[in-house]
Design a protein around this motif. Structure first.
Motif, mmCIF file in Angstrom:
data_model
loop_
_atom_site.group_PDB
_atom_site.id
_atom_site.type_symbol
_atom_site.label_atom_id
_atom_site.label_comp_id
_atom_site.label_asym_id
_atom_site.label_seq_id
_atom_site.Cartn_x
_atom_site.Cartn_y
_atom_site.Cartn_z
ATOM 1 N N ARG A 48 8.406 -4.450 2.670
ATOM 2 C CA ARG A 48 7.961 -3.293 1.884
ATOM 3 C C ARG A 48 7.672 -3.688 0.437
ATOM 4 N NH1 ARG A 48 11.999 1.400 4.360
ATOM 5 N NH2 ARG A 48 10.556 2.126 6.001
ATOM 6 N N ASP A 49 8.483 -4.602 -0.092
ATOM 7 C CA ASP A 49 8.220 -5.094 -1.452
ATOM 8 C C ASP A 49 6.876 -5.823 -1.500
ATOM 9 O OD1 ASP A 49 10.601 -4.062 -2.347
ATOM 10 O OD2 ASP A 49 11.712 -5.954 -2.225
ATOM 11 N N LEU A 50 6.635 -6.655 -0.483
ATOM 12 C CA LEU A 50 5.357 -7.367 -0.416
ATOM 13 C C LEU A 50 4.192 -6.391 -0.238
ATOM 14 C CD1 LEU A 50 6.374 -10.355 1.905
ATOM 15 C CD2 LEU A 50 5.898 -10.455 -0.547
ATOM 16 N N LEU A 51 4.422 -5.341 0.542
ATOM 17 C CA LEU A 51 3.376 -4.340 0.764
ATOM 18 C C LEU A 51 3.037 -3.602 -0.523
ATOM 19 C CD1 LEU A 51 1.493 -2.729 2.565
ATOM 20 C CD2 LEU A 51 3.438 -1.287 3.235
ATOM 21 N N VAL A 52 4.062 -3.243 -1.280
ATOM 22 C CA VAL A 52 3.831 -2.564 -2.562
ATOM 23 C C VAL A 52 3.027 -3.468 -3.499
ATOM 24 C CG1 VAL A 52 4.954 -1.713 -4.654
ATOM 25 C CG2 VAL A 52 5.827 -1.040 -2.426
ATOM 26 N N ALA A 53 3.385 -4.755 -3.529
ATOM 27 C CA ALA A 53 2.659 -5.701 -4.374
ATOM 28 C C ALA A 53 1.201 -5.809 -3.931
ATOM 29 C CB ALA A 53 3.336 -7.071 -4.323
ATOM 30 N N ALA A 54 0.964 -5.864 -2.610
ATOM 31 C CA ALA A 54 -0.401 -5.963 -2.088
ATOM 32 C C ALA A 54 -1.183 -4.683 -2.385
ATOM 33 C CB ALA A 54 -0.368 -6.226 -0.586
ATOM 34 N N GLN A 55 -0.530 -3.548 -2.250
ATOM 35 C CA GLN A 55 -1.199 -2.272 -2.544
ATOM 36 C C GLN A 55 -1.548 -2.175 -4.029
ATOM 37 O OE1 GLN A 55 1.878 0.274 -0.970
ATOM 38 N NE2 GLN A 55 0.731 0.707 0.914
ATOM 39 N N THR A 56 -0.650 -2.674 -4.867
ATOM 40 C CA THR A 56 -0.911 -2.675 -6.310
ATOM 41 C C THR A 56 -2.103 -3.566 -6.632
ATOM 42 O OG1 THR A 56 1.431 -2.296 -6.793
ATOM 43 C CG2 THR A 56 0.079 -3.177 -8.579
ATOM 44 N N GLU A 57 -2.138 -4.746 -5.985
ATOM 45 C CA GLU A 57 -3.264 -5.655 -6.202
ATOM 46 C C GLU A 57 -4.570 -5.029 -5.741
ATOM 47 O OE1 GLU A 57 -4.785 -10.167 -4.959
ATOM 48 O OE2 GLU A 57 -2.839 -9.410 -4.251
ATOM 49 N N GLU A 58 -4.545 -4.362 -4.603
ATOM 50 C CA GLU A 58 -5.749 -3.710 -4.084
ATOM 51 C C GLU A 58 -6.208 -2.607 -5.038
ATOM 52 O OE1 GLU A 58 -8.528 -1.242 -2.187
ATOM 53 O OE2 GLU A 58 -6.526 -0.543 -2.756
ATOM 54 N N SER A 59 -5.253 -1.853 -5.566
ATOM 55 C CA SER A 59 -5.589 -0.780 -6.503
ATOM 56 C C SER A 59 -6.164 -1.344 -7.799
ATOM 57 C CB SER A 59 -4.333 0.051 -6.801
ATOM 58 O OG SER A 59 -4.594 1.066 -7.733
ATOM 59 N N ASP A 60 -5.562 -2.433 -8.274
ATOM 60 C CA ASP A 60 -6.056 -3.064 -9.507
ATOM 61 C C ASP A 60 -7.468 -3.610 -9.332
ATOM 62 O OD1 ASP A 60 -3.677 -2.470 -10.735
ATOM 63 O OD2 ASP A 60 -2.816 -4.478 -10.532
ATOM 64 N N THR A 61 -7.702 -4.272 -8.213
ATOM 65 C CA THR A 61 -9.036 -4.841 -7.987
ATOM 66 C C THR A 61 -10.068 -3.742 -7.757
ATOM 67 O OG1 THR A 61 -8.456 -5.140 -5.638
ATOM 68 C CG2 THR A 61 -8.230 -7.060 -7.077
ATOM 69 N N ALA A 62 -9.628 -2.603 -7.211
ATOM 70 C CA ALA A 62 -10.559 -1.478 -7.030
ATOM 71 C C ALA A 62 -11.041 -0.974 -8.388
ATOM 72 C CB ALA A 62 -9.881 -0.354 -6.255
ATOM 73 N N ARG A 63 -10.072 -0.853 -9.317
ATOM 74 C CA ARG A 63 -10.456 -0.424 -10.674
ATOM 75 C C ARG A 63 -11.324 -1.480 -11.354
ATOM 76 N NH1 ARG A 63 -5.099 1.542 -10.659
ATOM 77 N NH2 ARG A 63 -4.354 -0.376 -11.663
ATOM 78 N N GLU A 64 -10.978 -2.752 -11.133
ATOM 79 C CA GLU A 64 -11.745 -3.847 -11.718
ATOM 80 C C GLU A 64 -13.169 -3.857 -11.168
ATOM 81 O OE1 GLU A 64 -11.340 -8.714 -12.255
ATOM 82 O OE2 GLU A 64 -9.721 -7.561 -11.302
ATOM 83 N N GLN A 65 -13.305 -3.585 -9.878
ATOM 84 C CA GLN A 65 -14.630 -3.543 -9.259
ATOM 85 C C GLN A 65 -15.457 -2.394 -9.831
ATOM 86 O OE1 GLN A 65 -14.655 -3.478 -4.963
ATOM 87 N NE2 GLN A 65 -16.730 -2.655 -4.874
ATOM 88 N N THR A 66 -14.829 -1.248 -9.970
ATOM 89 C CA THR A 66 -15.536 -0.088 -10.534
ATOM 90 C C THR A 66 -16.039 -0.387 -11.940
ATOM 91 O OG1 THR A 66 -14.198 1.461 -9.224
ATOM 92 C CG2 THR A 66 -15.295 2.341 -11.176
ATOM 93 N N LYS A 67 -15.172 -0.993 -12.748
ATOM 94 C CA LYS A 67 -15.549 -1.330 -14.126
ATOM 95 C C LYS A 67 -16.701 -2.341 -14.128
ATOM 96 C CE LYS A 67 -15.068 -1.761 -18.646
ATOM 97 N NZ LYS A 67 -15.936 -2.915 -18.919
ATOM 98 N N ALA A 68 -16.621 -3.365 -13.276
ATOM 99 C CA ALA A 68 -17.683 -4.384 -13.219
ATOM 100 C C ALA A 68 -19.000 -3.779 -12.763
ATOM 101 C CB ALA A 68 -17.257 -5.515 -12.278
ATOM 102 N N GLU A 69 -18.948 -2.875 -11.793
ATOM 103 C CA GLU A 69 -20.164 -2.224 -11.316
ATOM 104 C C GLU A 69 -20.774 -1.334 -12.399
ATOM 105 O OE1 GLU A 69 -18.681 -0.318 -7.847
ATOM 106 O OE2 GLU A 69 -19.131 -2.004 -6.509
ATOM 107 N N GLN A 70 -19.909 -0.693 -13.183
ATOM 108 C CA GLN A 70 -20.409 0.129 -14.301
ATOM 109 C C GLN A 70 -21.094 -0.744 -15.345
ATOM 110 O OE1 GLN A 70 -16.827 2.121 -15.562
ATOM 111 N NE2 GLN A 70 -17.094 3.840 -14.134
#
Length: 247
Positions: A48-70
């Protein structure tokens, strides 16, 4: 202390039931499912700790992708406006025209660089999403194993507790027929002697401490009246005489 031989024999029955209750309690505490659940729970916590870390990374990269696309979109829009100005012929100054053309080339390069960044971020996001999916599946599998072990443990609990309740009722009935003073002594000794307060004298050996009685002690027991409550010289438990005592 004196007690009828039959009452002393019943005390052995009480002791046997107490031993069975101890065995049931020990078995309840020692079920293999306890260790299994504990181990699986540790694994689940780590996953579960690893899952939270992976979910956080996915969320961060989603925001990073949105910013890069903008950023790409802004550069593209600016390049489009410049190209429209160039195509409209509104810029007549050679110097301004050169600057505009230079800016269009620069924006094209900038757009290409930003698009590369978007692709790199998308790859990282996809990797994070795959990791989230993998860990989510593993968490579900381990949780399923915990649920299975818990069900098995609870079923064992139900069986053991049912038997313990039956043995307890039987003990209550038999103990009620034992003289109060004898039962009180037995309870005291049982607490002091690791759960064994009364033992059979079998072939001149105390079944409580497994020690053979000395000749002098055996002689005294032979002389004792049948209703005399005798004690083991070694462990001080109540010794119950039967036809198998070897006296």
């Amino acid at each position: 202390m004196n007690a009828a031989p039959a009452d002393q024999i019943r005390l052995l029955d009480v002791q046997a039931l107490d031993v069975r209750l101890q065995q049931l309690a020990h078995k309840r505490r020692s079920l293999p499912e306890h260790a299994e659940i504990e181990s699986l729970t540790k694994d689940l916590t780590q996953l579960r700790d690893l899952l939270v870390a992976a979910q956080t990374e996915e969320s961060d990269t989603a925001r990073e992708q949105t910013k890069a696309e903008q950023d790409v979109d802004q550069v593209r829009q600016r390049a489009t406006r410049d190209q429209q100005r160039l195509d409209s012929g509104a810029v007549s100054s050679p110097k301004d025209l050169e600057n505009l053309q230079r800016e269009i080339v620069s924006l094209a390069k900038r757009q290409g660089d930003l698009e590369d960044i978007v692709l790199e971020v998308m790859e990282r996001r996809e990797s994070a999403q795959e990791r989230v999916a993998e860990l989510t599946e593993r968490v579900g599998a381990v949780q399923g194993r915990i649920d299975d072990a818990t069900a098995r443990r609870d079923a064992a609990f139900e069986e053991l507790d049912g038997e313990a309740a039956s043995v307890t009722k039987e003990r209550e009935v038999i103990a009620a027929s034992v003289p109060a003073d004898l039962l009180k002594l037995y309870e005291k000794l049982r607490e002091q002697q690791g759960g064994i307060g009364a033992a059979k004298l079998y072939q001149r050996t105390c079944q409580g401490c497994r020690q053979e009685l000395a000749i002098t002690e055996l002689s005294e027991i032979r002389k004792a009246a049948p209703d005399t409550v005798v004690r083991c010289e070694n462990c001080r438990r109540i010794l119950v005489r039967t036809s198998e005592s070897g006296l």
